[in-house]
Write an enzyme that holds these catalytic residues in place. Structure first.
Site, mmCIF file in Angstrom:
data_model
loop_
_atom_site.group_PDB
_atom_site.id
_atom_site.type_symbol
_atom_site.label_atom_id
_atom_site.label_comp_id
_atom_site.label_asym_id
_atom_site.label_seq_id
_atom_site.Cartn_x
_atom_site.Cartn_y
_atom_site.Cartn_z
ATOM 1 N N SER A 50 -81.625 -33.765 -21.833
ATOM 2 C CA SER A 50 -81.922 -35.203 -21.741
ATOM 3 C C SER A 50 -82.673 -35.728 -22.956
ATOM 4 O O SER A 50 -83.754 -36.289 -22.834
ATOM 5 C CB SER A 50 -82.743 -35.488 -20.476
ATOM 6 O OG SER A 50 -82.039 -35.060 -19.341
ATOM 7 N N CYS A 54 -79.169 -39.862 -30.839
ATOM 8 C CA CYS A 54 -79.132 -41.023 -31.741
ATOM 9 C C CYS A 54 -80.440 -41.142 -32.532
ATOM 10 O O CYS A 54 -80.480 -41.770 -33.582
ATOM 11 C CB CYS A 54 -78.927 -42.319 -30.965
ATOM 12 S SG CYS A 54 -77.610 -42.223 -29.765
ATOM 13 N N ASP A 296 -69.676 -37.732 -24.095
ATOM 14 C CA ASP A 296 -68.916 -37.616 -25.342
ATOM 15 C C ASP A 296 -67.673 -36.741 -25.243
ATOM 16 O O ASP A 296 -66.970 -36.567 -26.236
ATOM 17 C CB ASP A 296 -69.817 -37.047 -26.454
ATOM 18 C CG ASP A 296 -70.906 -38.025 -26.876
ATOM 19 O OD1 ASP A 296 -70.926 -39.149 -26.353
ATOM 20 O OD2 ASP A 296 -71.728 -37.656 -27.739
ATOM 21 N N TYR A 439 -82.014 -71.842 -28.487
ATOM 22 C CA TYR A 439 -82.263 -72.344 -29.847
ATOM 23 C C TYR A 439 -83.696 -72.811 -30.010
ATOM 24 O O TYR A 439 -84.233 -73.546 -29.178
ATOM 25 C CB TYR A 439 -81.329 -73.514 -30.201
ATOM 26 C CG TYR A 439 -81.876 -74.321 -31.358
ATOM 27 C CD1 TYR A 439 -81.908 -73.768 -32.644
ATOM 28 C CD2 TYR A 439 -82.443 -75.579 -31.173
ATOM 29 C CE1 TYR A 439 -82.459 -74.466 -33.710
ATOM 30 C CE2 TYR A 439 -82.997 -76.296 -32.236
ATOM 31 C CZ TYR A 439 -83.007 -75.722 -33.501
ATOM 32 O OH TYR A 439 -83.563 -76.398 -34.563
ATOM 33 N N ARG A 455 -66.397 -71.732 -34.138
ATOM 34 C CA ARG A 455 -65.859 -73.067 -34.466
ATOM 35 C C ARG A 455 -64.793 -72.971 -35.545
ATOM 36 O O ARG A 455 -63.732 -73.600 -35.455
ATOM 37 C CB ARG A 455 -66.993 -73.968 -34.989
ATOM 38 C CG ARG A 455 -67.817 -74.605 -33.909
ATOM 39 C CD ARG A 455 -68.941 -75.422 -34.507
ATOM 40 N NE ARG A 455 -68.472 -76.686 -35.092
ATOM 41 C CZ ARG A 455 -69.292 -77.620 -35.564
ATOM 42 N NH1 ARG A 455 -70.599 -77.435 -35.527
ATOM 43 N NH2 ARG A 455 -68.827 -78.743 -36.068
#
Length: 464
Positions: A50, A54, A296, A439, A455
């Protein structure tokens, strides 16, 4: 009830592999069933369970101080929860018909058979070790396991020279190159592709290339390693390509990984085009009622291309384990698939991608338009605003989002999550332009960079 070696009415679950998928499955099954109902035996050939593979480049580079910081749960913690965990024990054979596995004690060589009622295969991945002269020489390292990381750190500590060559420029290669720079090494990266990070399109990979050179890394692209040269002491001393030699006191192989499925293949279990096990949505191995697989060593469905893909990432492995543990423990869960999201960083450059690259879309015959926009991480007038490049792929005519790649400074990587959700929901770029995203000037421009790209893509697919 029990066909095999569990006590009385107790079933036995055998887990092969003690990392993310295997131990998540064992832990989740244990939450649902007590030791009197389900006996759990887990085999792990290494010293650790465990842990975060990464995180290994960050430990090698010194960002993570201690090896044990990468361990989520120790063997003792697993055993305290009623899991019979056997370290340094390698499973050498799966007897599907007899519902048993043969395991060998790595240190003593002693072998024994263990029967199972339910089996979880979580054998993980193995680093691609190229079939090159010198690839097994001392001073040549992988960075797949904690044992690998420990061995690499020992070499770095005892090597007199300060030249390192990294073979491969995927996530692991790029992150390891930066770690070695942090350790004071001169670093050369030898890469087969046109640009680093082949999970990006080459035009976006070029931005990563520039950032790596900015760190002082020598980047050699379009180069195939032919051999690793060794000195009189037998240690690696250089990496050779067709037309050059790159001196090296240490060599790190960051070429990627393949599914570790030799056991499954020998047992006649179904494998996909990439060599990974094939499962159904419940992570059960196809055609086998009592065998599950995750992490994996499996292939997963890409929800955008609708094809099986090999995506070895810790996020998926943990989810697979949860799903398997729920199903083994008498509940029900499924793993629907992935959209292919991944993030990384080089120094302060953040790299993110989700969905399909141009070549993925070409391979499955999708017709698409691409747009690339430059924007900033915050309102342009707000202190600390930094540039960001967003590339978007959208299906011609329909406008369905197909993929997004983002390279930029602070705030670039996690923006890809917007696109990952949009891909999962099968949104069009036009629908995305209406998303109500957060925002304020410290966080983004009025039009978030991802929406600016949406857009522009909307306008382009309309006329295509």
């Amino acid at each position: 009830m029990s066909m095999s070696g569990g006590r009385g009415g107790t079933e036995r679950l055998v887990v092969i592999g003690g990392d993310a998928a295997g131990m998540s499955a064992a832990s989740q099954a244990r939450r649902l069933k007590g030791p009197d109902e389900l006996e759990i035996v887990a085999f792990e050939r290494g010293h650790f369970t465990s842990y975060s593979a990464c995180g290994i480049p960050y430990w090698v580079g010194g960002d993570v101080p201690e090896r044990d910081d990468l361990i989520a749960r120790t063997p003792e913690e697993h055993r305290a929860r009623g899991i019979d965990l056997r370290l340094r024990t390698e499973v050498t054979e799966i007897d599907v018909a007899g519902q048993r596995v043969r395991a060998r004690d790595v240190d003593s060589g002693a072998e024994s058979w263990t029967p199972y009622d339910k089996l979880v295969i979580a054998t993980g991945a193995r680093p691609v070790r190229p079939d090159l002269p010198g690839a097994d020489a001392p001073g040549v390292h992988g960075v797949q396991t904690l044992d690998d990381g420990q061995a690499l750190l020992e070499t770095l500590a005892h090597t007199r020279g300060r030249r390192a060559v990294v073979v491969g420029a995927g996530y692991i290669g790029v992150e390891t190159a930066e770690a070695l720079i942090n350790r004071g090494f001169e670093v050369t990266v030898v890469n087969r592709g046109k640009e680093p990070m082949s999970t990006l399109d080459p035009d976006m990979g070029r931005l990563v290339h520039r950032a790596m050179e900015g760190l002082g890394i020598t980047m050699v692209n379009d180069a195939e390693v032919t051999k690793i040269l060794t000195g009189e002491d037998g240690r690696a001393r250089a990496v050779a390509t067709e037309d050059a030699e790159y001196p090296a006191d240490v060599v790190v192989l960051g070429i990627g990984v393949r599914p570790e499925t030799a056991l499954a293949r020998a047992a006649g279990l179904p494998l996909g085009a990439h060599g990974g096990l094939l499962t159904d949505l419940a992570m059960r191995v196809r055609g086998h009622e009592d065998i599950w697989a995750g992490g994996d060593c499996v292939e997963v469905l890409n929800l955008v291309s609708r094809q099986d893909q090999y995506v070895p990432l810790g996020t998926h492995a943990n989810k697979h384990g949860q799903v398997i543990g729920s199903n083994v423990g008498g509940g029900y869960a499924t793993f629907p698939g992935v959209v292919g999201t991944a993030v990384s960083k080089v120094c302060d450059l953040e790299i993110a991608r989700t969905g399909l690259r141009e070549k993925d879309a070409d391979r499955v015959g999708l017709r698409y338009e691409t747009v690339t926009i430059e924007s900033t991480s915050r309102a342009g007038y707000y202190p600390g605003a930094s540039p960001m490049t967003v590339k978007m792929l959208a299906e011609r005519r329909t406008g369905r989002l197909l993929g997004v790649q983002i390279v930029g400074r602070e705030g670039a990587a996690k923006r890809v999550d917007i696109a990952a959700v949009a891909l999962t929901a099968r949104m069009t770029v036009e629908q995305m332009t209406a998303l109500d995203l957060g925002y304020a000037p410290p966080f983004s421009p009025v039009w978030d960079p991802v929406l600016v790209a949406a857009r522009k893509a909307t306008a382009k697919v309309r006329v295509s």
